[in-house]
Enzyme design. Sequence first.
Site, PDB file in Angstrom:
ATOM      1  N   CYS A   2       9.096   1.284  71.133  1.00 61.41           N
ATOM      2  CA  CYS A   2      10.177   1.299  72.102  1.00 61.41           C
ATOM      3  C   CYS A   2      10.131  -0.025  72.862  1.00 61.41           C
ATOM      4  O   CYS A   2       9.079  -0.532  73.205  1.00 61.41           O
ATOM      5  CB  CYS A   2      10.097   2.427  73.119  1.00 61.41           C
ATOM      6  SG  CYS A   2      10.241   4.047  72.388  1.00 61.41           S
ATOM      7  N   ARG A  27      10.305  -3.246  67.885  1.00 62.00           N
ATOM      8  CA  ARG A  27       9.468  -2.227  68.520  1.00 62.00           C
ATOM      9  C   ARG A  27      10.000  -0.810  68.281  1.00 62.00           C
ATOM     10  O   ARG A  27       9.356   0.173  68.660  1.00 62.00           O
ATOM     11  CB  ARG A  27       9.377  -2.478  70.027  1.00 62.00           C
ATOM     12  CG  ARG A  27       8.803  -3.812  70.399  1.00 62.00           C
ATOM     13  CD  ARG A  27       8.762  -3.971  71.895  1.00 62.00           C
ATOM     14  NE  ARG A  27       7.838  -3.044  72.492  1.00 62.00           N
ATOM     15  CZ  ARG A  27       6.554  -3.274  72.716  1.00 62.00           C
ATOM     16  NH1 ARG A  27       6.045  -4.435  72.376  1.00 62.00           N
ATOM     17  NH2 ARG A  27       5.795  -2.363  73.258  1.00 62.00           N
ATOM     18  N   TRP A  74      11.929   4.255  69.486  1.00 59.73           N
ATOM     19  CA  TRP A  74      11.186   4.761  68.336  1.00 59.73           C
ATOM     20  C   TRP A  74      10.803   6.173  68.755  1.00 59.73           C
ATOM     21  O   TRP A  74       9.984   6.373  69.655  1.00 59.73           O
ATOM     22  CB  TRP A  74       9.938   3.909  68.082  1.00 59.73           C
ATOM     23  CG  TRP A  74       9.212   4.269  66.828  1.00 59.73           C
ATOM     24  CD1 TRP A  74       9.460   3.808  65.573  1.00 59.73           C
ATOM     25  CD2 TRP A  74       8.105   5.181  66.712  1.00 59.73           C
ATOM     26  NE1 TRP A  74       8.581   4.381  64.682  1.00 59.73           N
ATOM     27  CE2 TRP A  74       7.748   5.221  65.351  1.00 59.73           C
ATOM     28  CE3 TRP A  74       7.392   5.969  67.611  1.00 59.73           C
ATOM     29  CZ2 TRP A  74       6.705   6.014  64.871  1.00 59.73           C
ATOM     30  CZ3 TRP A  74       6.366   6.762  67.138  1.00 59.73           C
ATOM     31  CH2 TRP A  74       6.029   6.772  65.782  1.00 59.73           C
ATOM     32  N   ASN A 100       8.949   3.590  77.964  1.00 59.17           N
ATOM     33  CA  ASN A 100       8.169   3.397  76.737  1.00 59.17           C
ATOM     34  C   ASN A 100       6.830   4.075  76.981  1.00 59.17           C
ATOM     35  O   ASN A 100       6.140   3.742  77.939  1.00 59.17           O
ATOM     36  CB  ASN A 100       8.003   1.884  76.512  1.00 59.17           C
ATOM     37  CG  ASN A 100       7.010   1.558  75.416  1.00 59.17           C
ATOM     38  OD1 ASN A 100       6.715   2.384  74.569  1.00 59.17           O
ATOM     39  ND2 ASN A 100       6.508   0.331  75.434  1.00 59.17           N
ATOM     40  N   GLY A 101       6.491   5.064  76.164  1.00 55.13           N
ATOM     41  CA  GLY A 101       5.230   5.781  76.354  1.00 55.13           C
ATOM     42  C   GLY A 101       5.444   7.266  76.169  1.00 55.13           C
ATOM     43  O   GLY A 101       6.472   7.711  75.661  1.00 55.13           O
ATOM     44  N   GLU A 501      -4.667  -4.474  51.521  1.00 56.06           N
ATOM     45  CA  GLU A 501      -3.559  -5.092  52.249  1.00 56.06           C
ATOM     46  C   GLU A 501      -2.326  -5.228  51.346  1.00 56.06           C
ATOM     47  O   GLU A 501      -1.200  -4.982  51.781  1.00 56.06           O
ATOM     48  CB  GLU A 501      -4.013  -6.464  52.784  1.00 56.06           C
ATOM     49  CG  GLU A 501      -2.947  -7.290  53.474  1.00 56.06           C
ATOM     50  CD  GLU A 501      -2.384  -6.661  54.749  1.00 56.06           C
ATOM     51  OE1 GLU A 501      -2.885  -5.624  55.198  1.00 56.06           O
ATOM     52  OE2 GLU A 501      -1.406  -7.225  55.284  1.00 56.06           O
ATOM     53  N   LYS A 505       1.192  -3.591  52.244  1.00 59.43           N
ATOM     54  CA  LYS A 505       2.420  -4.393  52.381  1.00 59.43           C
ATOM     55  C   LYS A 505       3.521  -3.812  51.507  1.00 59.43           C
ATOM     56  O   LYS A 505       4.649  -3.652  51.931  1.00 59.43           O
ATOM     57  CB  LYS A 505       2.176  -5.833  51.925  1.00 59.43           C
ATOM     58  CG  LYS A 505       1.706  -6.916  52.832  1.00 59.43           C
ATOM     59  CD  LYS A 505       2.188  -7.081  54.204  1.00 59.43           C
ATOM     60  CE  LYS A 505       1.764  -6.046  55.164  1.00 59.43           C
ATOM     61  NZ  LYS A 505       0.967  -6.429  56.282  1.00 59.43           N
ATOM     62  N   GLU A 508       4.771  -0.286  52.791  1.00 63.79           N
ATOM     63  CA  GLU A 508       5.477  -0.212  54.069  1.00 63.79           C
ATOM     64  C   GLU A 508       6.869  -0.840  54.037  1.00 63.79           C
ATOM     65  O   GLU A 508       7.742  -0.408  54.769  1.00 63.79           O
ATOM     66  CB  GLU A 508       4.641  -0.777  55.219  1.00 63.79           C
ATOM     67  CG  GLU A 508       4.462  -2.271  55.216  1.00 63.79           C
ATOM     68  CD  GLU A 508       3.632  -2.769  56.395  1.00 63.79           C
ATOM     69  OE1 GLU A 508       3.700  -2.196  57.483  1.00 63.79           O
ATOM     70  OE2 GLU A 508       2.901  -3.772  56.198  1.00 63.79           O
ATOM     71  N   HIS A 524     -13.298   5.946  38.344  1.00 59.98           N
ATOM     72  CA  HIS A 524     -13.727   7.204  38.960  1.00 59.98           C
ATOM     73  C   HIS A 524     -12.555   8.044  39.446  1.00 59.98           C
ATOM     74  O   HIS A 524     -12.726   8.887  40.321  1.00 59.98           O
ATOM     75  CB  HIS A 524     -14.705   6.908  40.108  1.00 59.98           C
ATOM     76  CG  HIS A 524     -15.918   6.174  39.645  1.00 59.98           C
ATOM     77  ND1 HIS A 524     -16.950   6.769  38.956  1.00 59.98           N
ATOM     78  CD2 HIS A 524     -16.237   4.853  39.703  1.00 59.98           C
ATOM     79  CE1 HIS A 524     -17.859   5.866  38.639  1.00 59.98           C
ATOM     80  NE2 HIS A 524     -17.440   4.683  39.084  1.00 59.98           N
ATOM     81  N   LYS A 623       6.689  -2.166  65.236  1.00 57.63           N
ATOM     82  CA  LYS A 623       5.543  -3.037  65.485  1.00 57.63           C
ATOM     83  C   LYS A 623       4.958  -2.661  66.833  1.00 57.63           C
ATOM     84  O   LYS A 623       5.674  -2.178  67.708  1.00 57.63           O
ATOM     85  CB  LYS A 623       6.035  -4.489  65.511  1.00 57.63           C
ATOM     86  CG  LYS A 623       4.974  -5.478  65.099  1.00 57.63           C
ATOM     87  CD  LYS A 623       5.582  -6.814  64.851  1.00 57.63           C
ATOM     88  CE  LYS A 623       4.532  -7.837  64.512  1.00 57.63           C
ATOM     89  NZ  LYS A 623       3.998  -7.653  63.163  1.00 57.63           N
TER      90      LYS A 623
HETATM   91  C1  F6R Z   1       1.091  -3.590  58.885  1.00 57.54           C
HETATM   92  C2  F6R Z   1       0.935  -3.773  60.311  1.00 57.54           C
HETATM   93  C3  F6R Z   1       0.187  -2.752  61.062  1.00 57.54           C
HETATM   94  C4  F6R Z   1      -0.609  -3.402  62.206  1.00 57.54           C
HETATM   95  C5  F6R Z   1      -1.264  -2.327  63.077  1.00 57.54           C
HETATM   96  C6  F6R Z   1      -2.092  -2.931  64.182  1.00 57.54           C
HETATM   97  O1  F6R Z   1       1.783  -4.655  58.309  1.00 57.54           O
HETATM   98  O2  F6R Z   1       1.422  -4.718  60.867  1.00 57.54           O
HETATM   99  O3  F6R Z   1      -0.643  -2.005  60.233  1.00 57.54           O
HETATM  100  O4  F6R Z   1      -1.569  -4.241  61.660  1.00 57.54           O
HETATM  101  O5  F6R Z   1      -0.293  -1.503  63.620  1.00 57.54           O
HETATM  102  O6  F6R Z   1      -1.295  -3.751  64.998  1.00 57.54           O
HETATM  103  P1  F6R Z   1      -1.923  -4.822  65.960  1.00 57.54           P
HETATM  104  O7  F6R Z   1      -2.588  -5.839  65.121  1.00 57.54           O
HETATM  105  O8  F6R Z   1      -0.785  -5.355  66.754  1.00 57.54           O
HETATM  106  O9  F6R Z   1      -2.927  -4.099  66.818  1.00 57.54           O
END
Ligand code: F6R
Length: 628
Positions: A2, A27, A74, A100-101, A501, A505, A508, A524, A623
């Site tokens: 948010c 966000r 969000w 936000n929260g 990773e 990627k 997501e 396994h 994010k």
């Molecule tokens: C994936 C991604 C998330 C962040 C995670 C932690 O591409 O970006 O998995 O890595 O939410 O976020 P930060 O690093 O901001 O604490």
Amino acid sequence: MCGIVGYVGRQRAASILLEGLKRLEYRGYDSAGLAVLQPGGLALVKSVGRVAALSKLAAARKLTGTTGICHTRWATHGGVTEANAHPHLSSDGRIVLVHNGVIENYIAIKKFLLTKGYTFTSETDTEVLCNLIAYHYAKETAPAAAQAAGVNPQPSESSRFLTSVRKTLLHVEGTYGIAVLCTECPGEMVAARKGSPLILGVGDQENLIASDVSALVSRTQSVVYLKDGELVHLTAGGFALSTLDLADVSPVIDKVTWDVNDAEMGAHAHFMEKEIFEQPTALENAMRGRFSADGSSANFGGLNLTPADFRTIDRFVFTSCGTGWHACLVAEHLIERFARIPVEVDYASEFRYRNAPLDRDALFFVISQSGETIDTLAALREAKRKGYKCMAICNVVGSTIAREADGGIYQHAGPEIGVASTKAFTSQLLISAMFALYVARMRDLSFAEGIEYVNGLKAVPDLARRVLEQAPHIKEIASRYSKYNDFLFLGRLSLFPIALEGALKLKEISYIHAEGYPAAEMKHGPIALISPECPSVFFVPKGELFNKVISSMQEIKARKGLIIAIAPDCVELPEGLADDVITIPDCHEAALPVLATIPVQLLSYYIACARGCDVDKPRNLAKSVTVE
Ligand code: F6R
């Protein structure tokens, strides 16, 4: 999660708010809303969907007011509907609020407010908060009533507004970053934070509030990072900062070191693409000024620990979430390999509740791009509560984690807007490699090995440029593989976290099922997935594990699995074993995870584009995860 923006000034608020909100869309992007205090009363506009949809609706209204708040959501409590979108208005029409929260005790408060005649139109915890402020506002003696009762000095509407927010926040449990308006106090705003980021932008005849500096930089570069438990009263001409228990706080005004252009997409199709291509610069910035004068070690000014302190440390504990957790796994590998100091890695969300037994002389590290991830912050607080020193590797300057850590290393990667982390991740890998060198040189790594290591890291930005030159080749591969719905990513040692990773990627941003595994673990269980419909991405190492990984690839080929190999240009793969090959330049072992990451970022990016996915705003994600 948010995003909120608030504006009090002399300009029309709506366009300023919407411009800021657009920058916060990473966000949360399921619905958005805007409230402006107009000369003729309050204007409230809400819409399901993106900020663009809200902007269209707002453009159709004559929004001339100079005080307003807005929000991009969000969803936590309640589905994605217009009624649940913020801002929320109290049922008496006096208080309007964005949040936000999560308010944890909202059910009990809601029951209480229902007995007092307040009504609710949404399923959100935020509307409860809003009505509770309205309840306290109504209870505070209005100036006219105070005059009639002979109360002296009579409270102004403004202090009544401020008091009602303060009293409300003393009753709520949970987290919040809020911006509140009162229809009886035009030209004023109250904002407060606990557990959710909030930054005050100090302008010329205008003041702003936002969840992130990116929403403020087009208006001002002077900012105050609010701390938990702080509340700010804003007008166009000034602001007053205090704690919930009424103590005045002297503001510390910081200068933002980047400007609005850094948060623009430029000629790129997506922020993710821009950020992938910014990696050479981000990597240079991560290293700048951080090598010792003799060229054999690294320096970190912000750790606030002496070499003698480091000698007493017998274990490192690294915690983080998501992509950052993968960076922790690489840090573990490099520190154990080069410095021979044991490292433990934990998900921050698990660590905070696990009550794990810890070594006496452990040093904690958290890794967080945003510096606001709630689980990582809680892990840091838990480690500190137990008396451990905790360092942070963070990208966002002034973020909560950066401020609460005992010391740390800033990444200087610049703003990362794409929801999928790219440049922040490789910068975390490079900083981990530098940190491994730093502690290794205090142990057994020789001067000559240190020199070789430093030179190896210094070469990384240029080598990364060479990997990026392969983008057209990777795009062509992606176009052929975009039709598959299952992928395996397989790597060993420091490349196993890169396999994780790569899988993260891909899933997501393209919604393809992908799993990362240590290559030898494939036999396994995961090998059962192999078929012509499930391609594997193999990270091929040079050195002693080369033949082992080749054998794993043979096993896949024998089962008609397709293979994309990511291999150093110094090795020769058996003819016909891989269906497609992406090479990376030969490099120092500590630099390998960085260079191996770039091809999988590009592969995921181009596959997601080929499938028509919204790369920068993948479904269900946001994010900076500031709720548990
Ligand atoms: C994936 C991604 C998330 C962040 C995670 C932690 O591409 O970006 O998995 O890595 O939410 O976020 P930060 O690093 O901001 O604490």
